[in-house]
Scaffold this motif. Structure first.
Motif, short mmCIF file in Angstrom:
data_model
loop_
_atom_site.label_atom_id
_atom_site.label_comp_id
_atom_site.label_asym_id
_atom_site.label_seq_id
_atom_site.Cartn_x
_atom_site.Cartn_y
_atom_site.Cartn_z
N LEU A 39 -8.09 -1.36 3.35
CA LEU A 39 -9.06 -2.16 2.61
C LEU A 39 -8.37 -3.26 1.82
N TYR A 40 -7.12 -3.01 1.44
CA TYR A 40 -6.39 -3.90 0.55
C TYR A 40 -5.47 -4.85 1.32
N ASN A 41 -5.60 -4.85 2.64
CA ASN A 41 -4.82 -5.75 3.47
C ASN A 41 -5.61 -7.04 3.69
N ALA A 42 -5.21 -8.09 2.99
CA ALA A 42 -5.94 -9.36 3.07
C ALA A 42 -5.83 -10.01 4.44
N PRO A 119 -11.67 2.93 -12.74
CA PRO A 119 -11.50 2.57 -11.33
C PRO A 119 -10.46 1.48 -11.12
N ARG A 120 -10.42 0.48 -12.02
CA ARG A 120 -9.45 -0.60 -11.84
C ARG A 120 -8.02 -0.08 -12.01
N ARG A 121 -7.85 0.89 -12.91
CA ARG A 121 -6.52 1.42 -13.13
C ARG A 121 -6.04 2.23 -11.93
N THR A 122 -6.97 2.95 -11.29
CA THR A 122 -6.57 3.81 -10.18
C THR A 122 -6.56 3.12 -8.83
N THR A 123 -7.16 1.92 -8.75
CA THR A 123 -7.26 1.21 -7.48
C THR A 123 -5.89 0.99 -6.86
N THR A 124 -4.86 0.74 -7.66
CA THR A 124 -3.55 0.42 -7.13
C THR A 124 -2.67 1.65 -6.93
N ILE A 125 -3.17 2.84 -7.17
CA ILE A 125 -2.41 4.06 -6.90
C ILE A 125 -2.44 4.30 -5.39
N PRO A 126 -1.30 4.34 -4.72
CA PRO A 126 -1.30 4.47 -3.24
C PRO A 126 -2.12 5.64 -2.72
N ARG A 127 -2.07 6.75 -3.42
CA ARG A 127 -2.80 7.93 -2.95
C ARG A 127 -4.31 7.67 -2.99
N MET A 128 -4.78 7.00 -4.03
CA MET A 128 -6.19 6.66 -4.14
C MET A 128 -6.58 5.59 -3.12
N MET A 129 -5.67 4.66 -2.89
CA MET A 129 -5.93 3.61 -1.91
C MET A 129 -6.13 4.20 -0.52
N PHE A 130 -5.34 5.21 -0.20
CA PHE A 130 -5.45 5.83 1.12
C PHE A 130 -6.78 6.57 1.26
N VAL A 131 -7.21 7.28 0.20
CA VAL A 131 -8.51 7.95 0.24
C VAL A 131 -9.63 6.93 0.41
N ILE A 170 -20.55 -2.06 1.72
CA ILE A 170 -20.54 -1.67 0.31
C ILE A 170 -19.15 -1.19 -0.09
N CYS A 171 -18.54 -0.40 0.77
CA CYS A 171 -17.16 0.08 0.49
C CYS A 171 -16.21 -1.10 0.36
N TYR A 172 -16.32 -2.04 1.28
CA TYR A 172 -15.44 -3.20 1.24
C TYR A 172 -15.67 -4.02 -0.03
N ALA A 173 -16.93 -4.22 -0.40
CA ALA A 173 -17.25 -5.01 -1.60
C ALA A 173 -16.78 -4.32 -2.87
N SER A 174 -16.59 -2.98 -2.81
CA SER A 174 -16.18 -2.22 -4.00
C SER A 174 -14.68 -2.03 -4.10
N ARG A 175 -13.93 -2.55 -3.15
CA ARG A 175 -12.52 -2.19 -3.02
C ARG A 175 -11.67 -2.53 -4.24
N LEU A 176 -12.07 -3.55 -5.01
CA LEU A 176 -11.23 -4.00 -6.11
C LEU A 176 -11.52 -3.32 -7.43
#
Length: 280
Positions: A39-42, A119-131, A170-176
């Motif tokens: 999701l975080y790959n631009a 959510p903004r703090r955890t968005t950049t945690i790799p483990r959360m990003m993978f989930v 919706i998932c994509y729009a919420s990614r950040l």
């Protein structure tokens, strides 16, 4: 958001988040990371994929529906549906538990304001990003639900089609910022939903619809606090898209609940009472 990785070259899968990563703890993991459609790959064409997949989904479903009505396709996928529902039951439970654990362990919020920021703090945690990535791509797997319904000669509602066409977006729009809230709520609801699909219990349908409505109300309330009480919103169009979708879901699910479990139940009750009066 400035600290979100811009591409897969910066995105690293975690190596210590439970049994789901056993397969990845090999020399192939680095190669896998390079091509992972995060999701975080631009650089990954998410919007074209979302639009084309929704269009293809509708074409396939309407074509299959015509074939089933013309008796050109007669396969009833009972065993396939059971396996599909079990897979999504297990996957939904894993996503909920994994997201809950990371939220609890890494969130560290102590007050309401920090909760809004969580959510903004955890968005950049790799483990959360993978989930979040697994949650996003699971929405494409859920499109199979419609295929199963069509093969079983079930009628499709606008709500069903709209829901499946928009959830991945919706998932994509919420990614950040808020995708973790969606993972926590939606994966828990879907655990019970797919468990019910795998082992139907008719009287639970009303309660499944109820918890779906509660989910939408919670997400709308959360987005409201996120926008009005949280830090400045950096993606207003995406927030507006999510608002629109959740409000639409709430309206249609509430109408479905009213028609089936309030007016429908009342009508069924009247039908039962009328014969009893005649017999008397």
């Amino acid at each position: 958001m400035k600290n979100i990785p811009a591409g897969n070259d910066q995105f690293k899968l975690p190596r210590s988040s439970g049994i789901f990563f056993i397969v990845l703890r090999t020399k192939m993991a680095d190669t896998f990371e390079k091509y992972w459609p995060s999701l975080y790959n631009a650089d990954f064409p998410h919007i074209p994929v979302l639009v084309s997949s929704a269009a293809l989904y509708l074409v396939v479903i309407f074509s299959l529906q015509s074939a089933v009505r013309a008796k050109k396709v007669t396969w009833v996928p009972n065993k396939f549906a059971l396996v599909h529902n079990i897979i999504l039951t297990v996957l939904s439970l894993w996503m909920f538990l994994e997201c809950f654990y990371v939220s609890y362990k890494e969130g560290g919020f102590s007050g309401f304001t920090e909760y809004i920021q969580f959510p903004r703090r955890t968005t950049t945690i790799p483990r959360m990003m993978f989930v979040a990535d697994i949650f996003y791509w699971s929405k494409f797997l859920e499109l199979v639900d419609t295929v199963i319904l069509v093969l079983r000669s079930r009628e499709l509602s606008f709500l069903h089609l709209f829901h499946h066409c928009t959830t991945a977006a919706i998932c994509y729009a919420s990614r950040l910022g808020s995708v973790q809230v969606g993972v926590l709520t939606n994966s828990l609801v879907h655990f019970f939903m797919y468990l019910h699909f795998a082992r139907p219990v008719p009287f639970l349908r009303k309660y499944l619809t109820t918890i779906q409505i509660v989910q939408f109300l919670y997400c709308i309330a959360y987005f409201s606090t996120y926008v009005f009480l949280g830090p400045p919103v950096e993606t207003p169009l995406e927030i507006a898209w999510n608002y629109l979708c959740y409000l639409t879901f709430l309206a249609f699910f509430s109408h479905f609940f009213y028609e089936n479990y309030i007016t429908g139940a009342a009508a069924a009750k009247r039908k039962k009472v009328a014969p009893a009066k005649k017999a008397a």
